[in-house]
Design a protein around this motif. Structure first.
Motif, PDB file in Angstrom:
ATOM      1  N   VAL A 108       0.829  -1.217   0.000  1.00  9.61           N
ATOM      2  CA  VAL A 108       0.000   0.000   0.000  1.00  9.61           C
ATOM      3  C   VAL A 108       0.861   1.264   0.000  1.00  9.61           C
ATOM      4  CG1 VAL A 108      -1.923  -1.151   1.150  1.00  9.61           C
ATOM      5  CG2 VAL A 108      -0.221   0.047   2.524  1.00  9.61           C
ATOM      6  N   ASP A 109       2.133   1.113  -0.328  1.00  8.68           N
ATOM      7  CA  ASP A 109       3.063   2.249  -0.371  1.00  8.68           C
ATOM      8  C   ASP A 109       3.131   2.965   0.976  1.00  8.68           C
ATOM      9  OD1 ASP A 109       3.589   1.794  -3.096  1.00  8.68           O
ATOM     10  OD2 ASP A 109       1.820   2.951  -3.678  1.00  8.68           O
ATOM     11  N   GLY A 110       3.191   2.176   2.037  1.00 10.60           N
ATOM     12  CA  GLY A 110       3.283   2.751   3.369  1.00 10.60           C
ATOM     13  C   GLY A 110       4.703   3.165   3.708  1.00 10.60           C
ATOM     14  N   ASP A 111       4.862   3.655   4.917  1.00 10.32           N
ATOM     15  CA  ASP A 111       6.186   4.050   5.411  1.00 10.32           C
ATOM     16  C   ASP A 111       6.879   2.790   5.934  1.00 10.32           C
ATOM     17  OD1 ASP A 111       8.386   4.982   6.867  1.00 10.32           O
ATOM     18  OD2 ASP A 111       7.384   6.862   7.377  1.00 10.32           O
ATOM     19  N   MET A 112       7.741   2.191   5.114  1.00 12.18           N
ATOM     20  CA  MET A 112       8.344   0.911   5.473  1.00 12.18           C
ATOM     21  C   MET A 112       9.289   1.036   6.664  1.00 12.18           C
ATOM     22  SD  MET A 112       6.960  -1.359   3.757  1.00 12.18           S
ATOM     23  CE  MET A 112       7.991  -2.673   4.380  1.00 12.18           C
ATOM     24  N   ASP A 113       9.961   2.180   6.789  1.00 16.58           N
ATOM     25  CA  ASP A 113      10.830   2.382   7.949  1.00 16.58           C
ATOM     26  C   ASP A 113      10.009   2.327   9.239  1.00 16.58           C
ATOM     27  OD1 ASP A 113      12.963   2.650   6.270  1.00 16.58           O
ATOM     28  OD2 ASP A 113      12.951   4.841   6.280  1.00 16.58           O
ATOM     29  N   LEU A 114       8.869   3.002   9.233  1.00 14.35           N
ATOM     30  CA  LEU A 114       7.992   2.989  10.405  1.00 14.35           C
ATOM     31  C   LEU A 114       7.413   1.605  10.634  1.00 14.35           C
ATOM     32  CD1 LEU A 114       6.425   4.428  12.662  1.00 14.35           C
ATOM     33  CD2 LEU A 114       4.675   5.005  10.964  1.00 14.35           C
ATOM     34  N   SER A 115       7.017   0.919   9.564  1.00 12.68           N
ATOM     35  CA  SER A 115       6.426  -0.413   9.687  1.00 12.68           C
ATOM     36  C   SER A 115       7.397  -1.396  10.334  1.00 12.68           C
ATOM     37  CB  SER A 115       5.996  -0.920   8.304  1.00 12.68           C
ATOM     38  OG  SER A 115       5.491  -2.235   8.382  1.00 12.68           O
TER      39      SER A 115
END
Length: 343
Positions: A114-121
């Protein structure tokens, strides 16, 4: 061993059931499960980049919101579902265990699509696993009191504490390994994801074959679908109210709604036996189907939105910068606005 007496008001009869937390499972099976758990948790640690962890700790707003949703909203919502729907002890404790679990790699995969913030995930997942050593037993103890204080079921906290401490070591070692060999760590992550997926298939294949899966009431199925819905909705809402970016809102939404069902399943497998274990595992299976299914809908919706948005933007007229500058140079209104042109 605990003796449970369930009174059927319609038939006015008493049904007694023996519940044995941690009966006498096979030692070989325990060893296999722990080895698989080490592989999965080690690969989870390999997903964490030390620089990204430090960056999120320096600006912890998104991380704190996600962790509050993870260890605040989910345990409370599952407790309310179990209490309002008047579940029997096995299902009530199962839904609360799922709600108290940390995040897992499935939420990272969903955040990626979903094009999220992978660093945060990745930071949320690793941090929630580390904090689960304290938060999971604490939440489980608080919210399971209505079913444990009367002795209807016993939760082996020693097993839980040992398992959480046991998974803490490979996670930390995985973080250290990522620091040394970042390229090979990506391969380890893929292996861990495959191992975890195959183990879950074996677990729940046994549940379906056993037949207990088909004896679940409609209220339990409803709770299995409501739990991730609540997690997705409230996670996104709180993230948006705190003015997080849309990418971070999607990430916190998925991290809240998708719990680490793998850890939950292994804890149930090692700590309970008989009919209680089957009922608990059947609920976990419903939760996985619901959470993954809803996550798939979120991903598909995001992909469709991106395609429509790009199509809409592609239909907008393209402005040539050189022509625009040339037009402004010969525009009488523009020329009059220049200094020295009044006369």
């Amino acid at each position: 061993m605990t003796l449970i007496m369930d009174l059927d008001m319609n038939k006015t009869s008493v049904n007694t059931t023996l519940i044995t937390p941690s009966g006498e499972p096979s030692v070989i099976l325990d060893i296999i499960l722990y080895v698989l758990l080490i592989i999965v948790m080690f690969s989870l640690g390999c997903t964490a980049d030390e620089k990204n962890l430090r960056l999120n700790f320096k600006r912890p707003c998104g991380l704190l919101i996600g962790l509050c949703c993870q260890f605040g909203i989910m345990p409370l919502s599952t407790f309310l579902l179990a209490f309002l729907l008047k579940f029997k002890s096995s299902y009530a404790v199962a839904i609360i265990i799922v709600g108290c679990c940390p995040g897992g790699m499935a939420s990272n995969m969903a955040s990626y699509w979903v094009d999220g913030d992978m660093d945060l995930s990745l930071c949320m997942t690793v941090t929630s696993v580390l904090l689960s050593v304290i938060m999971m037993p604490l939440n489980l103890y608080i919210y399971s009191i209505p079913w444990t204080h009367i002795g209807t079921i016993i939760i082996p906290y020693k097993n839980l504490g040992f398992m959480l401490l046991f998974i803490l070591i490979p996670v930390c070692f995985g973080i250290f390994t990522r620091r040394l060999i970042a390229k090979k760590a990506e391969i380890i992550v893929k292996v861990g994801f495959i191992v975890g997926t195959l183990t879950m298939i074996v677990f729940f294949g046994a549940v379906v074959i056993n037949g207990q899966m088909w004896n679940i009431s409609a209220s339990v199925i409803c709770a299995g679908f409501l739990s991730p819905c609540i997690g997705y909705s409230l996670g996104f809402l709180f993230a948006r109210l705190s003015r997080q970016s849309w990418a971070r809102c999607r990430t916190i939404c998925l991290e809240t709604g998708i719990q680490n069902a793998y850890t939950c399943a292994i804890f149930i497998e090692l700590s309970f036996s008989g009919l209680i274990q089957q009922e608990m595992m059947s609920y976990v299976l419903i939760y996985i189907i619901a959470s993954y299914g809803l996550a798939s809908l979120v991903i598909e919706g995001h992909i469709i939105y991106k395609k429509c948005f790009k199509k809409h933007r592609s239909q907008l007229p393209v402005v040539n910068v050189e022509e625009l500058q040339s037009f402004n140079a010969h525009d009488p209104l523009t020329e009059q606005s220049k200094p020295g042109m009044e006369e």
